[in-house]
Design an enzyme around this catalytic site. Structure first.
Site, PDB file in Angstrom:
ATOM      1  N   GLY A 252       0.833  -1.206   0.000  1.00 33.99           N
ATOM      2  CA  GLY A 252       0.000   0.000   0.000  1.00 33.99           C
ATOM      3  C   GLY A 252       0.859   1.244   0.000  1.00 33.99           C
TER       4      GLY A 252
ATOM      5  N   ALA B 244       1.643   3.478  -2.063  1.00 34.39           N
ATOM      6  CA  ALA B 244       1.195   4.739  -2.675  1.00 34.39           C
ATOM      7  C   ALA B 244       0.013   5.356  -1.927  1.00 34.39           C
ATOM      8  CB  ALA B 244       0.816   4.516  -4.140  1.00 34.39           C
TER       9      ALA B 244
ATOM     10  N   ARG C 291     -19.393  -6.715   7.749  1.00 36.65           N
ATOM     11  CA  ARG C 291     -18.110  -6.975   8.378  1.00 36.65           C
ATOM     12  C   ARG C 291     -17.498  -8.305   7.903  1.00 36.65           C
ATOM     13  NH1 ARG C 291     -15.258  -4.603  12.122  1.00 36.65           N
ATOM     14  NH2 ARG C 291     -13.898  -5.878  13.376  1.00 36.65           N
TER      15      ARG C 291
ATOM     16  N   GLN D 249      -0.205 -12.724   0.876  1.00 32.74           N
ATOM     17  CA  GLN D 249       1.001 -12.046   1.367  1.00 32.74           C
ATOM     18  C   GLN D 249       1.776 -12.941   2.334  1.00 32.74           C
ATOM     19  OE1 GLN D 249      -0.084  -8.053   2.624  1.00 32.74           O
ATOM     20  NE2 GLN D 249      -0.577  -7.461   0.524  1.00 32.74           N
TER      21      GLN D 249
ATOM     22  N   ASP E  46      -2.794   3.888  19.186  1.00 31.38           N
ATOM     23  CA  ASP E  46      -3.719   3.983  20.318  1.00 31.38           C
ATOM     24  C   ASP E  46      -2.961   4.317  21.605  1.00 31.38           C
ATOM     25  OD1 ASP E  46      -5.970   3.009  18.660  1.00 31.38           O
ATOM     26  OD2 ASP E  46      -4.794   1.173  18.640  1.00 31.38           O
TER      27      ASP E  46
ATOM     28  N   ARG F 226      -1.963   7.985  21.411  1.00 28.49           N
ATOM     29  CA  ARG F 226      -3.143   8.832  21.618  1.00 28.49           C
ATOM     30  C   ARG F 226      -3.490   8.887  23.107  1.00 28.49           C
ATOM     31  NH1 ARG F 226      -6.710   6.150  16.690  1.00 28.49           N
ATOM     32  NH2 ARG F 226      -6.102   7.638  15.064  1.00 28.49           N
TER      33      ARG F 226
ATOM     34  N   HIS G  93      -7.152  -3.903  17.967  1.00 30.01           N
ATOM     35  CA  HIS G  93      -7.083  -2.530  17.462  1.00 30.01           C
ATOM     36  C   HIS G  93      -8.457  -2.193  16.880  1.00 30.01           C
ATOM     37  CE1 HIS G  93      -6.050   1.116  15.447  1.00 30.01           C
ATOM     38  NE2 HIS G  93      -6.471   0.607  14.312  1.00 30.01           N
TER      39      HIS G  93
HETATM   40  P1  NAI Z   1      -5.124   4.349   1.600  1.00 27.38           P
HETATM   41  O1  NAI Z   1      -6.410   3.881   1.041  1.00 27.38           O
HETATM   42  O2  NAI Z   1      -4.705   5.760   1.442  1.00 27.38           O
HETATM   43  O3  NAI Z   1      -3.941   3.459   1.010  1.00 27.38           O
HETATM   44  C1  NAI Z   1      -4.020   2.084   0.917  1.00 27.38           C
HETATM   45  C2  NAI Z   1      -3.182   1.669  -0.269  1.00 27.38           C
HETATM   46  O4  NAI Z   1      -3.119   0.255  -0.266  1.00 27.38           O
HETATM   47  C3  NAI Z   1      -3.762   2.101  -1.615  1.00 27.38           C
HETATM   48  O5  NAI Z   1      -2.756   2.793  -2.344  1.00 27.38           O
HETATM   49  C4  NAI Z   1      -4.144   0.779  -2.282  1.00 27.38           C
HETATM   50  O6  NAI Z   1      -3.935   0.804  -3.678  1.00 27.38           O
HETATM   51  C5  NAI Z   1      -3.186  -0.183  -1.606  1.00 27.38           C
HETATM   52  N1  NAI Z   1      -3.625  -1.569  -1.574  1.00 27.38           N
HETATM   53  C6  NAI Z   1      -4.886  -2.065  -1.467  1.00 27.38           C
HETATM   54  N2  NAI Z   1      -4.872  -3.404  -1.511  1.00 27.38           N
HETATM   55  C7  NAI Z   1      -3.596  -3.762  -1.647  1.00 27.38           C
HETATM   56  C8  NAI Z   1      -2.940  -5.010  -1.784  1.00 27.38           C
HETATM   57  N3  NAI Z   1      -3.645  -6.161  -1.805  1.00 27.38           N
HETATM   58  N4  NAI Z   1      -1.600  -5.027  -1.908  1.00 27.38           N
HETATM   59  C9  NAI Z   1      -0.894  -3.898  -1.924  1.00 27.38           C
HETATM   60  N5  NAI Z   1      -1.455  -2.669  -1.813  1.00 27.38           N
HETATM   61  C10 NAI Z   1      -2.783  -2.618  -1.687  1.00 27.38           C
HETATM   62  O7  NAI Z   1      -5.152   3.912   3.149  1.00 27.38           O
HETATM   63  P2  NAI Z   1      -4.216   4.445   4.329  1.00 27.38           P
HETATM   64  O8  NAI Z   1      -4.813   5.634   4.933  1.00 27.38           O
HETATM   65  O9  NAI Z   1      -2.810   4.457   3.877  1.00 27.38           O
HETATM   66  O10 NAI Z   1      -4.437   3.244   5.380  1.00 27.38           O
HETATM   67  C11 NAI Z   1      -3.982   1.945   5.117  1.00 27.38           C
HETATM   68  C12 NAI Z   1      -4.549   0.961   6.126  1.00 27.38           C
HETATM   69  O11 NAI Z   1      -4.073   1.247   7.419  1.00 27.38           O
HETATM   70  C13 NAI Z   1      -6.080   0.974   6.231  1.00 27.38           C
HETATM   71  O12 NAI Z   1      -6.522  -0.373   6.303  1.00 27.38           O
HETATM   72  C14 NAI Z   1      -6.335   1.655   7.550  1.00 27.38           C
HETATM   73  O13 NAI Z   1      -7.541   1.227   8.133  1.00 27.38           O
HETATM   74  C15 NAI Z   1      -5.154   1.160   8.345  1.00 27.38           C
HETATM   75  N6  NAI Z   1      -4.815   1.943   9.536  1.00 27.38           N
HETATM   76  C16 NAI Z   1      -4.415   1.256  10.644  1.00 27.38           C
HETATM   77  C17 NAI Z   1      -4.047   1.918  11.789  1.00 27.38           C
HETATM   78  C18 NAI Z   1      -3.630   1.145  13.006  1.00 27.38           C
HETATM   79  O14 NAI Z   1      -3.448   1.788  14.044  1.00 27.38           O
HETATM   80  N7  NAI Z   1      -3.430  -0.141  12.984  1.00 27.38           N
HETATM   81  C19 NAI Z   1      -4.094   3.373  11.878  1.00 27.38           C
HETATM   82  C20 NAI Z   1      -4.508   4.012  10.652  1.00 27.38           C
HETATM   83  C21 NAI Z   1      -4.853   3.313   9.529  1.00 27.38           C
END
Ligand code: NAI
Length: 327
Positions: free
Chosen positions: A11, A13, A98, A112, A159, A162, A187
């Protein structure tokens, strides 16, 4: 000169990727003397945006960055990696159940996990960020049988951070005065940010903040719903703070923890504190710089136990739902 540490980011990008890659490449994750190489993994529709991100990485002229791989092929992406940061996942769309979400993401983490198993370096460690991160991590772990379970982590550090910030503001102290903050469980909004074991300037947080109602009824929901509050204010989900928590998690696992302190990381339970064996749940972790362990002997009062049980039950049901969707 030292061999580079090779880091895969999925992910790459996306939003978090954009805040994370530059910090890894600048040396904030592995230190100012450690070269790094990046294996950036995206799905096909993300490859063009990724090209732009890589152009920006080049334009930073980071002295520590030895090379960058851009790919949508998992076997190429996870080749020889020492760390796999699994950030990409499919977000929940309007009207999506869900179970459906768990199934879609489950399939991604099956693939993966297998690719990590077959291609990564012998010492690979895996940190799952993409949600639902605990269950995604479990699925990756189950599909990488040659990689020991204790190399798999999911992220609750955001978390923790925060929670520390909220306690510091309430107590009127710098955030660095807050320690021993464990987030327990999943989480998700059910996680328990454990103010009962937290310390402020080395004293129990509950002796510094004596407003019990605030701790139980304001602090916990503010921390639990912080992600939603950020989406509401920013129009996009937390990304810089999430990337910062990724850096913090890796630093905490690879450098010695301050004596007496611990950090929150989701790991594979061996039954610590009554958690079912084999689930990925958030626990208090300390590291000697190489090996990590669960900190033992924390006292959990009835309030804490009850909160943690709710989150653990959610994890168990997420696991069952994901397994059924993958079957
Ligand atoms: P985003 O939507 O901006 O970026 C996700 C990227 O992953 C996109 O560029 C997409 O093309 C790519 N992607 C989707 N499926 C993929 C795959 N199978 N293989 C490789 N790349 C793939 O999302 P963002 O904001 O970067 O968040 C990413 C993830 O992190 C989300 O699931 C979000 O819920 C999670 N997250 C987790 C947190 C935590 O504390 N554990 C905190 C904040 C976000």
């Amino acid at each position: 000169s030292k061999a580079p540490i090779r880091v895969a980011v999925t992910g790459a990008a996306g939003q978090i990727g954009y805040a994370l890659l530059f910090r890894i490449a600048s040396g904030q994750m592995f230190g100012p003397d450690q070269p790094v190489a990046l294996n950036l993994i995206e799905i096909e529709p993300g490859m063009n945006a990724l090209k732009g991100v890589v152009m920006e990485l080049e334009d930073c002229a980071f002295p520590l960055l030895t090379d960058v791989v851009q790919t949508s092929d998992l076997n190429v992406g996870f080749k020889d990696v020492n760390w796999a940061l699994l950030v990409g996942s499919v977000p929940r769309k309007k009207g999506m159940e869900r179970a459906e979400l768990l199934g879609i993401n489950g399939k991604i983490f099956v693939g993966q996990g297998k690719a990590i198993n077959d291609n990564a370096a012998k010492d690979v460690r895996v940190l799952v960020v993409g949600n639902p991160c605990n269950t995604n991590c479990l699925i990756a772990m189950q599909n990488a049988p040659d990689v020991p379970n204790d190399r798999f982590f999911a992220m609750t550090r955001l978390d923790e951070n925060r929670a520390k910030s909220q306690l510091a503001q309430k107590a009127g102290v710098p955030v660095s005065a807050v320690s021993n903050l464990c987030v327990w469980g999943n989480h998700s909004p059910t996680m328990f940010a454990d103010f009962t074991n937290a310390k402020i300037n080395g004293k129990p947080a509950t002796e510094v903040i004596t407003d019990k109602a605030w701790l139980e009824e304001t602090f916990l929901p503010v921390v639990g719903k912080r992600g939603a509050a950020i989406i509401e204010a920013r129009g996009a989900s937390s990304a810089a703070s999430a990337a910062n928590a990724v850096v913090d998690t890796v630093v905490s696992l690879t450098t010695p923890t301050a004596p007496g302190d611990f950090h929150s990381v989701c790991v594979c339970s061996k039954g610590e504190y009554g958690a079912p064996e084999g689930i990925i749940t958030s626990l208090p972790i300390k590291s000697d710089g190489t090996k990590w362990e669960v900190v033992k002997g924390l006292h959990l009062n009835d309030f804490a136990k009850e909160k943690i049980a709710v989150s653990i039950n959610e994890l168990t049901s997420e696991k069952e739902t994901a397994m059924a969707a993958l079957a």
